[in-house]
Enzyme design. Structure first.
Site, PDB file in Angstrom:
ATOM      1  N   LYS A  36     -17.889  -0.863   5.425  1.00 34.43           N
ATOM      2  CA  LYS A  36     -18.132  -0.428   4.651  1.00 34.43           C
ATOM      3  C   LYS A  36     -19.701  -1.407   3.936  1.00 34.43           C
ATOM      4  CE  LYS A  36     -17.719  -6.382   3.225  1.00 34.43           C
ATOM      5  NZ  LYS A  36     -17.427  -7.534   3.245  1.00 34.43           N
TER       6      LYS A  36
ATOM      7  N   PHE B  48     -11.794  -6.554  14.039  1.00 31.85           N
ATOM      8  CA  PHE B  48     -10.980  -7.041  12.986  1.00 31.85           C
ATOM      9  C   PHE B  48     -10.685  -6.008  12.352  1.00 31.85           C
ATOM     10  CE2 PHE B  48      -9.387  -9.557   9.620  1.00 31.85           C
ATOM     11  CZ  PHE B  48      -8.066 -10.255  10.257  1.00 31.85           C
ATOM     12  N   GLN B  49      -9.033  -5.580  12.175  1.00 38.33           N
ATOM     13  CA  GLN B  49      -8.887  -4.207  11.170  1.00 38.33           C
ATOM     14  C   GLN B  49      -9.358  -3.424  11.319  1.00 38.33           C
ATOM     15  OE1 GLN B  49      -8.897  -6.912   7.132  1.00 38.33           O
ATOM     16  NE2 GLN B  49      -6.588  -7.584   8.175  1.00 38.33           N
TER      17      GLN B  49
ATOM     18  N   GLU C 284       1.049  -1.285  -0.032  1.00 43.61           N
ATOM     19  CA  GLU C 284      -0.137   0.367   0.688  1.00 43.61           C
ATOM     20  C   GLU C 284       1.220   1.416  -0.224  1.00 43.61           C
ATOM     21  OE1 GLU C 284      -0.558  -2.863   1.935  1.00 43.61           O
ATOM     22  OE2 GLU C 284      -2.498  -2.900   1.744  1.00 43.61           O
TER      23      GLU C 284
ATOM     24  N   MET D  41      24.425   8.469   2.522  1.00 45.16           N
ATOM     25  CA  MET D  41      24.189   9.973   2.624  1.00 45.16           C
ATOM     26  C   MET D  41      25.009   9.854   4.623  1.00 45.16           C
ATOM     27  SD  MET D  41      24.264  12.683   2.634  1.00 45.16           S
ATOM     28  CE  MET D  41      23.669  13.682   1.602  1.00 45.16           C
TER      29      MET D  41
END
Ligand SMILES: Cc1ncc(C[n+]2csc(CCOP(=O)(O)OP(=O)(O)O)c2C)c(N)n1
Ligand SMILES: [Mg+2]
Lengths: 578, 163
Positions: free
Chosen positions: A162, A112-113, A50, A477
């Site tokens: 949802k 959940f999630q 993602e 760096m």
């Protein structure tokens, strides 16, 4: 007619002109993914992470000027977007990220999630929304695109429970967006612009510093006119590269920590700074108390908070760079009998002497590949026409120093946040926007490993991004800082194991090439540029000791620069870059 | 310097945390904050008391204005205005001091809103100075509990400081 929330989302995206979405599915966002299964007008590019989806949307936006779009699921899908959002936020890039959310009834229950992504991303988005009622959905979609792309652009997140994407309501597209609390100001104050004209007329040693705002406002043409009409030299910040031609006689390159000696000297000796769409970042100003001690400042920016945040400003002009510059140039053009060239002669001559004294250089070697040489060759062989993205570290600075950008929107770099792993996915996004262009990610061997999985995405969608890895086996760096400021104590910056990038590329079905000697650099690049149907990794084994110079140590004034020492002896030729 | 800033915002969830987050994220300090609905239920008014030099206050007002849900920001310090705060103080004076507490409450135009055999709860309203003075006086009697509402403020009609 009634539509489901998911249908409304798709319909709104179409009306916003969206053709590509970068995304990754999951449970609660399935209503939308299901529609994308047979959607003809919008293509979903399935990334492998993602974070990469958001960077790709960001690269798409930077290169094309259109709003980039990403679509992810709730919880971990949403939290994976945070770095991408923060990157876009710091650089004012217009993207819209839509995340799935657990059904409204479950919000707050540690379902959940479930993640409070609106709470998490509040400080790294321009604005964000949780759609609690499907009746608000179309309006919020519209507002999100408007907010992302207007004023000072930035990322907007929309959290979609949802049930909101599943329920049905009559669809109504709002004709216009009206927000009583948000009215960006585009027109600069006329009186202030007149003051600016006066200041420019009086100035003996003026300079223009152009930033990312010039690119975002598509004001490169107006900026060039301002410079040419008045013969004022132009400095481009890291974000402003390409907003003025890097090869122009009035270009002084980049200022600040790894800027050119002559840009920094010009700033320190100037009596007037015309700052356009830049925000006086600490990497630009160095020690603030010693920054441009003799200069008054005209500051043109669309965001009032940028003005007087870091430096005192004499003539603030809040407005869109393009609009303000247009008026400014017109007023200046009316001064027909003014001999700008004669007026500017002494100042330009002084600058020329700094250019002569300390040009941007590196020490070419015939035995080992210098990273700067790779960038120079990339510039040469692409004739300066490629879209270049970068990772972060030395690779980013060498790309900024040695690739000369003549056009805006050809330079994609994480300037504000400095996000390793940004370059490859953003190049991918830019390539989707411009399938025919050459797009190259100038990468470090450390950074590329942060989103290397996108090789799969590029192979599957035949995205021919080229990645030039400046392979120094180090987090270069950071190693450079350790060498210079931490007594050469190289704590955890040697990578110990860098994978065989050629084999990695090949394992994914991409092309892998390697150059170990300077003579192999050009053939490898030429070979890579021929590939049009898949990504290419070019593994350049470069001199690991090489450092980015010149350098202003953190906290020093910008004219307190360190330069590269002369090479020990003979053979090595000094290469000046024009 | 101390500033009282009044912020008109959309009455939506999350607005308070946007404003509070702005202060914490940028290291500005909030001395007091009070929020309430206005006569228009879609709009809330926040009164924020903060301190900072001119440059910080300028940034605070600009940053507040930049928030999408913020409709209007007024730094009341720049205009003539009235400020009020309410405090509730529960004191437990000794028997011989009780009369003095009541007397002082009267002088400050406070009210006793609750009493028990051992305590008085006093409500007092006023500006910063008055409240500070009253609290100071009560200290010697033993303050058991103390709550303040946070400051609210409103511009006076007509007359503006400066121009
Ligand atoms: C995500 C992230 N983590 C850490 C850093 C700090 N950092 C800045 S440059 C750098 C080294 C980058 O190494 P590499 O990609 O090999 O580039 P090089 O400097 O060697 O060209 C690191 C770790 C960062 N910028 N981004
Ligand atoms: Mg490296």
């Amino acid at each position: 007619m009634k539509k489901t929330g998911a249908e409304i989302v798709i319909e709104c995206l179409k009306r916003e002109g969206v053709r590509h979405i970068f995304g990754y599915p999951g449970g609660v966002i399935l209503n939308i993914f299901d529609l994308l299964y047979d959607e003809k007008d919008i293509q979903l590019i399935l990334t492998r992470h993602e974070q990469a989806a958001v960077h790709a949307a960001d690269g798409y936006a930077r290169a094309s000027g259109k709003v980039g779009v990403a679509l992810v699921t709730s919880g971990p899908g949403a939290t994976n977007t945070v770095t991408g959002l923060a990157t876009a936020y710091m650089d004012s890039i217009p993207i819209v990220v839509m995340s799935g959310q657990v059904p409204t009834k479950l919000i707050g229950n540690d379902a959940f999630q479930e993640a409070d992504i609106v709470g998490i991303t509040r400080p790294c988005t321009k604005h964000n929304f949780l759609v609690k009622d499907i009746k608000d959905l179309a309006r919020i979609m519209r507002e999100a695109f408007y907010i992302a792309s207007s004023g000072r652009p930035g990322p907007v997140l929309i959290d979609l429970p949802k049930d909101v994407t599943g329920d049905k309501v009559p669809f109504q597209w709002p004709d216009s967006v009206r927000l009583r609390s948000y009215n960006p100001r585009y027109e600069g104050n006329k009186f202030m612009i007149k003051q600016a004209v006066n200041a420019i007329q009086k100035a003996k040693k003026p300079i223009i510093i152009s930033g990312g705002g010039t690119v975002l406002s598509n004001a490169a043409q107006e900026l060039r006119e301002l410079a040419e009409v008045t013969d004022i030299p132009v400095i481009m910040t890291l974000m402003g590269l390409g907003s003025f031609p890097g090869t122009h006689r009035l270009s002084l390159g980049m200022p600040g920590m790894h800027g050119t000696y002559y840009a920094n000297m010009a700033i320190q000796n100037s009596d007037l700074i015309i700052a356009v769409g830049m925000r006086f970042d600490d990497r630009v100003t160095g020690r603030l108390s010693d920054f441009a001690p003799n200069a008054s400042i005209i500051h043109i920016d669309i965001d009032p908070t940028s003005i007087r945040k870091n430096v005192p400003v004499d003539i603030p002009i809040v407005g869109d760079a393009k609009k303000v510059l247009k008026i400014l140039v017109n007023l200046l053009k009316q001064e027909k009998d003014r001999q700008w060239e004669a007026i500017r002669k002494a100042w330009l001559k002084e600058i020329q002497s700094w250019k002569k004294a300390r040009p941007l250089t590196y020490h070419y070697s015939e035995d080992v590949i210098k990273p700067q040489y790779v960038v120079e060759k990339l510039y040469e062989l692409t004739k300066g026409n490629a879209i270049i993205s970068t990772e972060v570290g030395q690779n980013q600075m060498w790309a900024a120093q040695f690739y000369k950008f003549d056009k805006p929107r050809h330079w994609l770099t994480s300037g504000g946040l400095g996000t390793m792993g940004y370059g490859f996915p953003s190049a991918m996004g830019a390539q989707i926007a411009f399938p025919k262009k050459t797009v190259i990610d100038i990468a470090g061997d450390g950074s590329i490993q942060m989103n290397i999985q996108e090789l799969a995405t590029c192979v599957i969608y035949k995205i021919p991004v080229k990645v030039a890895i400046l392979n120094n086996q180090y987090l270069g760096m950071v190693r450079q800082w350790q060498e210079l400021f931490y007594n050469e104590r190289y704590s955890h910056t040697h990578l110990d194991l860098v994978p065989d990038f050629v084999k990695v590329a090949e394992a994914y079905g991409a092309v892998g090439l390697r150059a170990e000697k300077p003579s192999e650099v050009e053939p490898v690049i030429k070979e890579a540029l021929k590939v049009k149907d898949r990504p290419v990794f070019m593994d350049f084994i470069v001199d690991w000791k090489e450092k980015v110079y010149p350098m202003v140590p953190a906290g020093a004034a910008i004219d307190e620069m360190i330069f590269e020492e002369e090479p020990e002896k003979k053979k090595k030729k000094l290469r000046a870059v024009k | 310097m101390r500033h009282t800033i009044s912020v008109l915002v959309e009455n939506r969830f999350g607005v308070l945390s946007r404003v509070a987050g702005l202060f914490s994220g940028r290291g500005y300090n909030i001395e007091s904050l009070s929020v309430g609905e206005t006569t228009d239920p879609q709009i809330s008014l926040m009164t924020i008391v903060t301190t900072g030099d001119d440059q910080i206050i300028e940034q605070i007002t600009k940053q507040l204005n930049k928030l999408i849900d913020v409709i209007k920001v007024v730094d009341l310090t720049e205009v003539d205005h009235v400020e009020r705060e309410m405090v509730l103080i529960k004191v437990a004076p000794r028997q011989e001091d009780k009369a003095e507490v009541l007397r002082l409450t009267e002088i400050f135009r406070g009210r006793v809103v609750d009493s028990s055999p051992r305590t008085y709860t006093v409500e007092i309203t006023g500006d910063e100075k008055k409240i500070a003075a009253f609290v100071e006086l009560m200290r010697s009697f033993g303050i058991k509990e103390f709550v303040r509402s946070g400051r609210i403020a409103i511009a006076r009609e007509g007359i503006k400081k400066g121009k």
